[in-house]
Write a protein that holds these residues in place. Structure first.
Motif, PDB file in Angstrom:
ATOM      1  N   ILE A  60      -7.029  34.404  -4.304  1.00 20.59           N
ATOM      2  CA  ILE A  60      -7.184  33.249  -3.498  1.00 20.59           C
ATOM      3  C   ILE A  60      -8.876  32.894  -4.085  1.00 20.59           C
ATOM      4  CG2 ILE A  60      -7.314  31.857  -1.428  1.00 20.59           C
ATOM      5  CD1 ILE A  60      -4.819  33.706  -0.574  1.00 20.59           C
ATOM      6  N   ALA A  61      -9.672  33.647  -3.746  1.00 18.85           N
ATOM      7  CA  ALA A  61     -10.918  33.288  -4.009  1.00 18.85           C
ATOM      8  C   ALA A  61     -11.122  33.013  -5.489  1.00 18.85           C
ATOM      9  CB  ALA A  61     -11.964  34.389  -3.530  1.00 18.85           C
ATOM     10  N   ARG A  62     -10.561  33.583  -6.396  1.00 17.47           N
ATOM     11  CA  ARG A  62     -10.904  33.424  -7.794  1.00 17.47           C
ATOM     12  C   ARG A  62     -10.140  32.146  -8.158  1.00 17.47           C
ATOM     13  NH1 ARG A  62     -12.318  37.674 -11.189  1.00 17.47           N
ATOM     14  NH2 ARG A  62     -13.248  39.358 -10.057  1.00 17.47           N
ATOM     15  N   ILE A 567     -12.468  29.883  13.039  1.00  9.64           N
ATOM     16  CA  ILE A 567     -11.557  30.337  11.983  1.00  9.64           C
ATOM     17  C   ILE A 567     -10.205  29.381  12.030  1.00  9.64           C
ATOM     18  CG2 ILE A 567     -10.056  32.437  11.695  1.00  9.64           C
ATOM     19  CD1 ILE A 567     -12.145  34.063  13.259  1.00  9.64           C
ATOM     20  N   TRP A 568      -9.832  29.130  10.826  1.00  6.93           N
ATOM     21  CA  TRP A 568      -8.771  28.135  10.829  1.00  6.93           C
ATOM     22  C   TRP A 568      -7.374  28.900  10.522  1.00  6.93           C
ATOM     23  CZ3 TRP A 568      -6.529  24.013  12.263  1.00  6.93           C
ATOM     24  CH2 TRP A 568      -5.704  23.502  11.323  1.00  6.93           C
ATOM     25  N   THR A 569      -7.278  29.538   9.352  1.00  6.37           N
ATOM     26  CA  THR A 569      -6.151  30.112   9.050  1.00  6.37           C
ATOM     27  C   THR A 569      -6.261  31.882   9.305  1.00  6.37           C
ATOM     28  OG1 THR A 569      -5.326  28.626   7.654  1.00  6.37           O
ATOM     29  CG2 THR A 569      -4.320  30.831   7.536  1.00  6.37           C
ATOM     30  N   ARG A 570      -5.433  32.288  10.141  1.00  5.80           N
ATOM     31  CA  ARG A 570      -5.436  33.891  10.181  1.00  5.80           C
ATOM     32  C   ARG A 570      -4.112  34.401   9.791  1.00  5.80           C
ATOM     33  NH1 ARG A 570      -8.270  38.818  11.729  1.00  5.80           N
ATOM     34  NH2 ARG A 570      -6.429  40.317  11.620  1.00  5.80           N
ATOM     35  N   VAL A 571      -4.100  35.324   8.689  1.00  9.21           N
ATOM     36  CA  VAL A 571      -2.931  35.776   8.337  1.00  9.21           C
ATOM     37  C   VAL A 571      -3.175  37.477   8.315  1.00  9.21           C
ATOM     38  CG1 VAL A 571      -1.620  36.258   5.975  1.00  9.21           C
ATOM     39  CG2 VAL A 571      -2.662  33.979   6.564  1.00  9.21           C
ATOM     40  N   VAL A 665       2.776  29.712  -9.438  1.00 13.59           N
ATOM     41  CA  VAL A 665       1.762  30.591  -9.470  1.00 13.59           C
ATOM     42  C   VAL A 665       0.888  29.647  -8.335  1.00 13.59           C
ATOM     43  CG1 VAL A 665       0.015  31.823 -10.288  1.00 13.59           C
ATOM     44  CG2 VAL A 665       2.208  31.925 -11.408  1.00 13.59           C
ATOM     45  N   SER A 666       0.188  28.667  -8.534  1.00 15.20           N
ATOM     46  CA  SER A 666      -0.789  28.055  -7.627  1.00 15.20           C
ATOM     47  C   SER A 666      -0.146  28.252  -6.426  1.00 15.20           C
ATOM     48  CB  SER A 666      -1.283  26.811  -8.432  1.00 15.20           C
ATOM     49  OG  SER A 666      -0.573  26.183  -9.323  1.00 15.20           O
ATOM     50  N   LEU A 670      -1.125  30.369  -2.683  1.00 17.96           N
ATOM     51  CA  LEU A 670      -1.697  29.608  -1.478  1.00 17.96           C
ATOM     52  C   LEU A 670      -0.764  29.762  -0.233  1.00 17.96           C
ATOM     53  CD1 LEU A 670      -3.652  26.744  -2.923  1.00 17.96           C
ATOM     54  CD2 LEU A 670      -4.715  28.937  -2.245  1.00 17.96           C
ATOM     55  N   SER A 671       0.557  30.303  -0.674  1.00 11.92           N
ATOM     56  CA  SER A 671       1.310  30.420   0.678  1.00 11.92           C
ATOM     57  C   SER A 671       1.735  32.027   1.002  1.00 11.92           C
ATOM     58  CB  SER A 671       2.486  29.562   0.513  1.00 11.92           C
ATOM     59  OG  SER A 671       2.971  29.553  -0.835  1.00 11.92           O
ATOM     60  N   ILE A 672       0.955  32.694   0.558  1.00 15.22           N
ATOM     61  CA  ILE A 672       0.726  34.258   0.789  1.00 15.22           C
ATOM     62  C   ILE A 672       2.123  34.734   0.249  1.00 15.22           C
ATOM     63  CG2 ILE A 672      -0.683  34.484   2.690  1.00 15.22           C
ATOM     64  CD1 ILE A 672       1.771  34.412   4.549  1.00 15.22           C
ATOM     65  N   LYS A 673       2.772  34.328  -0.962  1.00 11.51           N
ATOM     66  CA  LYS A 673       3.816  34.996  -1.544  1.00 11.51           C
ATOM     67  C   LYS A 673       3.563  35.590  -2.981  1.00 11.51           C
ATOM     68  CE  LYS A 673       7.479  32.041  -1.176  1.00 11.51           C
ATOM     69  NZ  LYS A 673       8.225  30.714  -0.965  1.00 11.51           N
ATOM     70  N   TYR A 674       2.719  36.348  -2.756  1.00 10.12           N
ATOM     71  CA  TYR A 674       1.902  37.092  -4.176  1.00 10.12           C
ATOM     72  C   TYR A 674       3.069  37.750  -4.908  1.00 10.12           C
ATOM     73  CZ  TYR A 674      -2.018  36.300  -0.902  1.00 10.12           C
ATOM     74  OH  TYR A 674      -2.813  35.750  -0.068  1.00 10.12           O
ATOM     75  N   ASN A 675       4.140  38.236  -4.208  1.00 11.94           N
ATOM     76  CA  ASN A 675       5.086  39.091  -4.947  1.00 11.94           C
ATOM     77  C   ASN A 675       5.845  38.077  -5.920  1.00 11.94           C
ATOM     78  OD1 ASN A 675       5.972  37.813  -2.714  1.00 11.94           O
ATOM     79  ND2 ASN A 675       7.643  39.358  -2.390  1.00 11.94           N
ATOM     80  N   THR A 676       6.032  36.981  -5.546  1.00 12.77           N
ATOM     81  CA  THR A 676       6.955  36.055  -6.388  1.00 12.77           C
ATOM     82  C   THR A 676       6.028  35.573  -7.550  1.00 12.77           C
ATOM     83  OG1 THR A 676       6.875  34.576  -4.576  1.00 12.77           O
ATOM     84  CG2 THR A 676       8.897  35.511  -4.879  1.00 12.77           C
TER      85      THR A 676
END
Length: 805
Positions: A60-62, A567-571, A665-666, A670-676
């Motif tokens: 996400i940082a990158r 802190i705004w979003t916590r995952v 991908v974008s 950003l919606s924590i669905k890295y696997n897809t």
RNA sequence: GCGGGUAUGGCGGAACUGGCAGACGCGCUAGUCUUAGGAACUAGUUCUUCGGAGUGCAGGUUCAAUUCCUGUUACCCGCACCA
């Protein structure tokens, strides 16, 4: 097989030499603050579980950097705590030396994985320049009357002769020696966290935490609304009870006091059976918390003889008992017992042969109490035996009885919270010294702020003392000091702060880590505003997060931070389990060492695999074969470079797919669905491989999209084939809205809801034409022949469903 | 006990707002190339009596349900005598 060793080393060195990820508080750019929980640098090195969240946040940082944000992605060390101390005790080295070594290992491992941390902001909670400010903040708590010293029961291991935290005493036994933990009273520093209970609940509205995280906070705070009622004693005086079921008040047949509460101590002079009562109190204190709850099924207790109490609504005289099911630390430490409508009271009454008065109809009191969970569901439930309230429904009675008590001045509507004040003292060496001094004349006196930090002394013994004092107590020339107020002889506080202290505000320090005038400047905090995205383990979502929010709210209230919630979003991520599906542990022999994986498969493969392993928020079992699959994927990406044709536009055949993949991908990252996101890239690769040749733009886009997850190989290939500027310095691809839908699509035709045919049609086919085309498919004809068409449903650009009879 | 979550092939897991279940990967099978294969590539891979059946189980709503509703079972996590 590409040479990942060489490539990864090359780019890691490039990033380091060029300080590629260093950020300034640059006002011209939009800030984005990404945070992972800083680790405790243990002796065993980085765990593959750490890598899951660090990679996710790194991606996400990158991505955000390539999208033009000024990204803060910092790393540091939460290095105070018991394990380092244990290690020091065993090996007789100073914990700070052990910590230094461990940090070196961790940092090396992190660098070998290519995380884009801004190392210029690194610090450890054990640095005097950092804990100076932790101590300074403690003084602010003290000065605002938010820190106080009180005697509270603590977990005590009689074998190790030390106080244990609740975590160290899990299950009622000492984690180190297995002895049964008992309760012992000790004088401790406390923070008035319970004052913030309501604000901590409300503040959740100003956050974007995942629902389960919010719920964890809500449960931990444990709010319940009820009525506090005064009860007159036969010996004169009164006490209060708290209840959420005021409607049952006419059913009181006795009262129960907490054996560890203050009330019983006050009544002691008037108690006739003192010895019996004292013996019970003694017995209770010997039991661990667990004994008092799960293991202790029966309802033990003794009657307090010589004193009775009167039911506040009808004056009925009833006995008072002591029972360990009542906790001194919740509510008023005393309860009204209504055995007819509370299962605990019911069991207690049965065991001690006490009267049971039914006041709400509908239950079967021969079997068990008719409790609120049941009678609130029962619309026919009515009050009985309750004087003028008899006949009312439960909800009516609740309100009317409350009103009556409030009016009479003997009842108050109050909120109670399970959350207690924060016990802030630890009898440990390896923690922040609490900057307080005890003077015989002046009492507790805070240190002068300008004398901070109060350094931990260098000594060789870290063993806790026999009497439960911190090891610091033995260091007399450290302990003995002068009173900041009167200048007379005084002694330092020898307890240290808990592990949670330093981690309660570290995210603020990252915003301005080298400030030696304040813990962080308001200007820097205003610029970064909030942690946009905070990631950590589920195990920390209740406590660490609550402590941190409390700390911040306090600082906000005294005007030192810009927002009430920082802190705004916590995952939170799931654990990485061993290949056998069990938690990784040395004893089970299923631990995967990231160093080995990096050596054999490379950092990019490990990163890609951990993103692909499954739903980020769920636990996932490690699979070496899965890892190999991801390595294979990267090898194929590498080989694809040989197919370049030099063209600078997307190849026509994959133009749509590429645009779709950019979108997917974008959005997925950003919606924590890295696997897809990874799977979308695999699909794109599969398609590109089918082409005779691919354009430079096709390839660069694939590399760009993969870059946040696998930064080394992508950067290398981009350079090798001279595709353009370095990926991390250039803008992330943007999709063309007009090119994510094909000109044609596959129309699905169903008969009675079952797929009977498919046909490719033009995107702009009208609904009428869709129906027509559907009916002409051979197979569809078979299914509708000789039947009546009842209905035809058309979903534009998707399907036709023909309903026949 | 209370609160929350999960359940989909041999395995990890996809499936937008109710619209083709099983994407993607692993494993497996067959083949190609190879001195060799724990390399690479190609094809196949939910089950099936070939009609169909199928997302823990039993119902319901709907033209259409992994998705919504009711009930139920199992497992996981958190809290746990909280009055």
């Amino acid at each position: 097989m590409y040479n990942f060793k060489e490539i990864e080393k090359k780019w890691q060195e490039y990033w380091e030499d060029n300080e590629s990820f260093k950020v300034d508080n640059d006002k011209t750019k939009k800030p984005y603050y990404i945070l992972v929980e800083f680790p405790y640098p243990s002796g065993s090195g980085l765990h593959v579980g750490h890598i899951r969240s660090y990679t996710a946040q790194d991606a996400i940082a990158r991505l955000k950097r390539m999208q033009g944000y000024n990204v803060l992605y910092p790393m540091g060390w939460d290095a105070f705590g018991a394990p380092a101390e244990q290690y020091a005790i065993k090996n007789h080295i100073h914990p700070k030396d052990a910590v230094k070594e461990n940090i070196k290992t961790f940092k090396g491992q992190m660098k070998s994985l290519g995380f884009s941390f801004d190392w210029s902001r690194e610090f450890s909670t054990t640095d005097p320049e950092y804990y100076k400010w932790t101590q300074w903040q403690f003084l602010q708590f003290y000065k605002h009357n938010m820190a106080y010293k009180d005697t509270v029961p603590v977990n005590w291991c009689p074998n190790c002769k030390t106080v244990l935290s609740n975590e160290d005493a899990a299950g009622g036994v000492c984690e180190r020696c297995g002895a049964v933990v008992i309760q012992k009273e000790k004088s401790q520093w406390m923070l008035r966290m319970s004052d913030y209970a309501e604000e901590l609940l409300k503040g959740l509205d100003d956050t974007n935490f995942a629902d389960k995280v919010k719920l964890g906070q809500i449960n931990w705070i444990g709010k319940s609304t009820g009525v506090e009622v005064d009860v007159e004693l036969s010996c004169g005086g009164k006490f209060s009870i708290f209840t959420t079921c005021i409607e049952t008040i006419y059913g009181i047949t006795f009262f129960v006091l907490a054996p560890d509460g203050k009330l019983v101590k006050e009544l002691m002079p008037k108690i006739e059976n003192k010895e019996e009562v004292l013996a019970y109190i003694e017995e209770t204190s010997k039991k661990s918390n667990m004994d008092r709850t799960e293991l202790n099924k029966g309802k033990t207790g003794v009657e307090i003889k010589g004193i009775t109490a009167y039911n506040p609504v009808n004056g009925k005289e009833v006995p008072i008992y002591l029972g360990d099911f009542v906790l001194g630390s919740y509510g008023t430490g005393a309860v009204m017992a209504v055995p007819a409508h509370d299962q605990r009271d019911y069991e207690y009454a049965k065991e001690h042969n006490l009267e049971i008065i039914e006041v709400i109809t509908g239950g079967n009191l021969q079997e068990k109490a008719y409790e609120k969970y049941d009678y609130l569901e029962n619309k026919d439930a009515k009050l009985i035996n309750s004087e003028e309230f008899s006949g009312l429904s439960v909800m009516d009675a609740k309100k009317k009885i409350t009103d009556m008590l409030v009016e009479k001045g003997i009842g108050r509507v109050v909120n109670n919270y399970k959350m207690r004040d924060w016990i802030f003292s630890r009898q440990r060496f390896w923690g922040e010294p609490i900057p307080m001094v005890y003077c015989e004349k002046c009492g507790w006196v805070p240190m002068d702020e300008k004398d901070l930090p109060l350094l931990l002394p260098d000594v060789a013994e870290y063993e806790p003392t026999d009497n439960g004092e911190s090891p610091l107590a033995k260091i007399t020339d450290w302990v003995n000091t002068t009173c900041p107020k009167c200048g007379g002889n005084a002694k330092r506080e020898t307890d240290t702060m808990p592990n949670w202290a330093g981690s309660s505000w570290y995210f603020l320090r990252f915003m301005d880590p080298h400030n030696d005038k304040e813990f962080a400047s308001m200007e820097a905090m205003k610029y970064w505003n909030k942690v946009d995205w905070y990631n950590g383990g589920m195990e920390h979502t209740a406590r660490h997060l609550l402590y941190a929010r409390f700390w911040v709210q306090f600082l906000y209230n005294i005007g030192l931070v810009p927002n009430k919630e920082m802190i705004w979003t916590r995952v939170s991520h799931g654990m990485i389990l061993g290949e056998n599906g069990e938690k990784m542990s040395k004893s089970k022999g299923n631990v995967v060492n990231p160093d080995d994986i990096v050596k054999e498969y490379g950092a990019d493969a490990l990163r890609t695999y951990e993103m692909f392993i499954g739903d980020y928020e769920k636990d996932a079992a490690w699979s070496e074969n899965g890892l190999k699959g991801c390595k294979k994927f990267l090898d194929r990406v590498y080989r694809l470079g040989t197919k370049l044709n030099g063209k600078s536009e997307y190849s026509r055949e994959v133009e749509i797919l590429i645009n779709q993949t950019i979108k997917k991908v974008s959005e997925d990252l950003l919606s924590i669905k890295y696997n897809t996101a990874v799977s979308a890239l695999m699909i794109l690769l599969n398609e590109l491989e089918k082409l005779e040749s691919i354009s430079n733009k096709d390839y660069r886009t694939l590399l760009h999209l993969l870059n946040p997850i696998a930064p080394h190989i992508t950067e290398e290939l981009n350079e090798k084939y001279k595709l353009g500027d370095m990926l991390f310095k250039s803008s992330f691809p943007v999709y063309d809205k007009n090119k994510i839908m094909d000109e044609e699509y596959e129309l699905v035709v169903q008969v009675n809801g079952k797929v009977r045919g498919k046909v490719v049609v033009d995107l702009n086919t009208s609904e009428e034409d869709m129906k027509k085309i559907a009916r002409e498919i051979e197979n569809v004809k078979n299914y509708i022949a000789g039947k009546t068409i009842v209905k035809e449903i058309v979903v534009p650009k998707k399907l036709v469903n023909i309903v026949v009879k």
